[in-house]
Scaffold this motif. Sequence first.
Motif, PDB file in Angstrom:
ATOM      1  N   UNK A   8      47.330  17.541  62.629  1.00  8.20           N
ATOM      2  CA  UNK A   8      46.592  17.324  61.371  1.00  8.20           C
ATOM      3  C   UNK A   8      46.425  18.386  60.833  1.00  8.20           C
ATOM      4  N   UNK A   9      46.865  19.692  61.217  1.00  8.07           N
ATOM      5  CA  UNK A   9      47.045  21.115  60.446  1.00  8.07           C
ATOM      6  C   UNK A   9      48.353  21.233  60.076  1.00  8.07           C
ATOM      7  N   UNK A  10      49.264  20.429  60.233  1.00 10.79           N
ATOM      8  CA  UNK A  10      50.837  20.691  59.664  1.00 10.79           C
ATOM      9  C   UNK A  10      50.779  21.205  58.153  1.00 10.79           C
ATOM     10  N   UNK A  11      50.166  20.627  57.306  1.00 10.15           N
ATOM     11  CA  UNK A  11      50.256  20.937  56.071  1.00 10.15           C
ATOM     12  C   UNK A  11      49.540  22.278  55.707  1.00 10.15           C
ATOM     13  N   UNK A  12      48.459  22.498  56.029  1.00 13.94           N
ATOM     14  CA  UNK A  12      47.780  23.940  55.753  1.00 13.94           C
ATOM     15  C   UNK A  12      48.632  24.945  56.423  1.00 13.94           C
ATOM     16  N   UNK A  13      49.233  24.654  57.656  1.00 11.66           N
ATOM     17  CA  UNK A  13      49.955  25.979  58.437  1.00 11.66           C
ATOM     18  C   UNK A  13      51.375  26.071  57.537  1.00 11.66           C
ATOM     19  N   UNK A  24      59.138  34.239  57.746  1.00 15.88           N
ATOM     20  CA  UNK A  24      58.404  33.075  58.521  1.00 15.88           C
ATOM     21  C   UNK A  24      59.429  32.053  58.945  1.00 15.88           C
ATOM     22  N   UNK A  25      60.936  32.235  58.958  1.00 19.61           N
ATOM     23  CA  UNK A  25      61.685  31.445  59.029  1.00 19.61           C
ATOM     24  C   UNK A  25      61.487  30.534  60.449  1.00 19.61           C
ATOM     25  N   UNK A  26      61.649  31.592  61.467  1.00 20.83           N
ATOM     26  CA  UNK A  26      61.787  31.121  63.011  1.00 20.83           C
ATOM     27  C   UNK A  26      60.226  30.281  62.870  1.00 20.83           C
ATOM     28  N   UNK A  27      59.232  30.559  62.621  1.00 21.06           N
ATOM     29  CA  UNK A  27      57.956  29.882  62.782  1.00 21.06           C
ATOM     30  C   UNK A  27      58.138  28.382  61.982  1.00 21.06           C
ATOM     31  N   UNK A  28      58.404  28.383  60.885  1.00 21.83           N
ATOM     32  CA  UNK A  28      58.613  27.308  60.019  1.00 21.83           C
ATOM     33  C   UNK A  28      59.627  26.567  60.885  1.00 21.83           C
ATOM     34  N   UNK A  29      60.813  26.869  61.158  1.00 18.00           N
ATOM     35  CA  UNK A  29      61.934  26.310  61.688  1.00 18.00           C
ATOM     36  C   UNK A  29      61.395  25.365  62.915  1.00 18.00           C
ATOM     37  N   UNK A  30      60.761  26.150  63.660  1.00 18.60           N
ATOM     38  CA  UNK A  30      60.087  25.508  65.145  1.00 18.60           C
ATOM     39  C   UNK A  30      59.087  24.461  64.858  1.00 18.60           C
ATOM     40  N   UNK A  31      58.268  24.757  63.920  1.00 16.10           N
ATOM     41  CA  UNK A  31      57.095  23.774  63.702  1.00 16.10           C
ATOM     42  C   UNK A  31      57.890  22.612  62.988  1.00 16.10           C
ATOM     43  N   UNK A  32      58.639  22.526  62.195  1.00 10.60           N
ATOM     44  CA  UNK A  32      59.633  21.479  61.727  1.00 10.60           C
ATOM     45  C   UNK A  32      60.300  20.691  62.914  1.00 10.60           C
ATOM     46  N   UNK A  33      60.669  21.448  63.544  1.00  9.85           N
ATOM     47  CA  UNK A  33      61.822  20.642  64.657  1.00  9.85           C
ATOM     48  C   UNK A  33      60.840  20.224  65.823  1.00  9.85           C
ATOM     49  N   UNK A  34      59.950  21.020  66.350  1.00  9.05           N
ATOM     50  CA  UNK A  34      59.364  20.716  67.694  1.00  9.05           C
ATOM     51  C   UNK A  34      57.808  20.403  67.228  1.00  9.05           C
ATOM     52  N   UNK A  35      57.365  20.358  66.162  1.00 13.59           N
ATOM     53  CA  UNK A  35      55.768  19.960  66.015  1.00 13.59           C
ATOM     54  C   UNK A  35      55.015  20.650  66.688  1.00 13.59           C
ATOM     55  N   UNK A  36      53.778  19.832  66.941  1.00 11.32           N
ATOM     56  CA  UNK A  36      52.707  20.442  67.621  1.00 11.32           C
ATOM     57  C   UNK A  36      52.357  19.847  69.113  1.00 11.32           C
ATOM     58  N   UNK A  37      53.022  19.037  69.735  1.00 10.32           N
ATOM     59  CA  UNK A  37      52.825  18.316  70.902  1.00 10.32           C
ATOM     60  C   UNK A  37      53.958  18.669  72.010  1.00 10.32           C
ATOM     61  N   UNK A  38      54.834  19.514  71.624  1.00  6.37           N
ATOM     62  CA  UNK A  38      56.040  19.984  72.715  1.00  6.37           C
ATOM     63  C   UNK A  38      55.327  20.930  73.785  1.00  6.37           C
ATOM     64  N   UNK A  39      55.830  20.682  74.923  1.00  9.88           N
ATOM     65  CA  UNK A  39      55.348  21.661  76.037  1.00  9.88           C
ATOM     66  C   UNK A  39      56.050  23.064  75.968  1.00  9.88           C
ATOM     67  N   UNK A  40      56.977  23.059  75.125  1.00  9.65           N
ATOM     68  CA  UNK A  40      57.565  24.515  74.831  1.00  9.65           C
ATOM     69  C   UNK A  40      56.693  25.332  73.961  1.00  9.65           C
TER      70      UNK A  40
END
Length: 275
Positions: A8-13, A24-40
């Motif tokens: 729900x917070x994807x857009x804000x983040x 912020x490339x690494x953070x953006x890339x990880x969010x775009x690829x793995x989202x918010x439900x990954x155990x990693x």
Amino acid sequence: MIYKCTENQRGLILDFLAEDPITNLFVVADIEKYGFDSLDQDIWAYTNELEGIEGVLLRYKDIAIPVHGEEFSGFDTFLPLLQSLDEIKVISGGKIVVDQYIDYFPELEVTETVISVCRELLGQPQSMTLVEELEKADIPAYVIWQNQCFEEPSESEMVLSEMLASKDVIIKIIKNEHNQIISSGRVSAESSQAAMLTRIGTVKTEEGKGYATIITAYLTQHCLENDKKACLFYHNPTAGSIYHRLGYHDTTKNWSMLKAKKEETKKNIFQELIS
């Protein structure tokens, strides 16, 4: 207030991180690829009284990346959270951010690198045809190559095999006439706007022959052809001069990493070998 983020917070983040898409490339890339439900992966956000985001903290496996300004009202909230994450081995991010945490992690040492960006490749080496894709059969030789070129040990053959299968990275190599890997580089993080080149190197016996330039040019061209800025880190001025000739320009923001001291790293590796 700090809270753990959900889809729900994807857009804000991402809007907050878009203020500096390169750092912020690494953070953006990880969010775009793995989202918010990954155990990693976990993502937390800190908001001010007006509910505007002031800081983001990403945990990806054993790496933590805090993102916030130099004057951050949520520091006293982020710090104990970071200290409570037992699995964390590396804290990385923009220098002005990581500098704020150094004194609280005396067991870790800091390394600093320059962030450089290419928006247009200046020329192409004639020997680009030497570049090959890393194949599964090449993985054992690639592990040997990494251990020859870098202080940090290579990923295991199994991890590399999984990375290739999942297309988590793009790894290019150059071999000599004996079919030995002598130079390589990879694209290890890609967001919708930029991509990060890492692990660029050449074995010492083949240095000075332009192989690193060829690898860098090839990977840079790949990024640009996919409408993404090409980024990389460096601390060696000689390497920097190679990148600058290809069209890279240093940003005003350096990247820092807090990680185990070299002596402790070697001790841990030895312990793993004998355990």
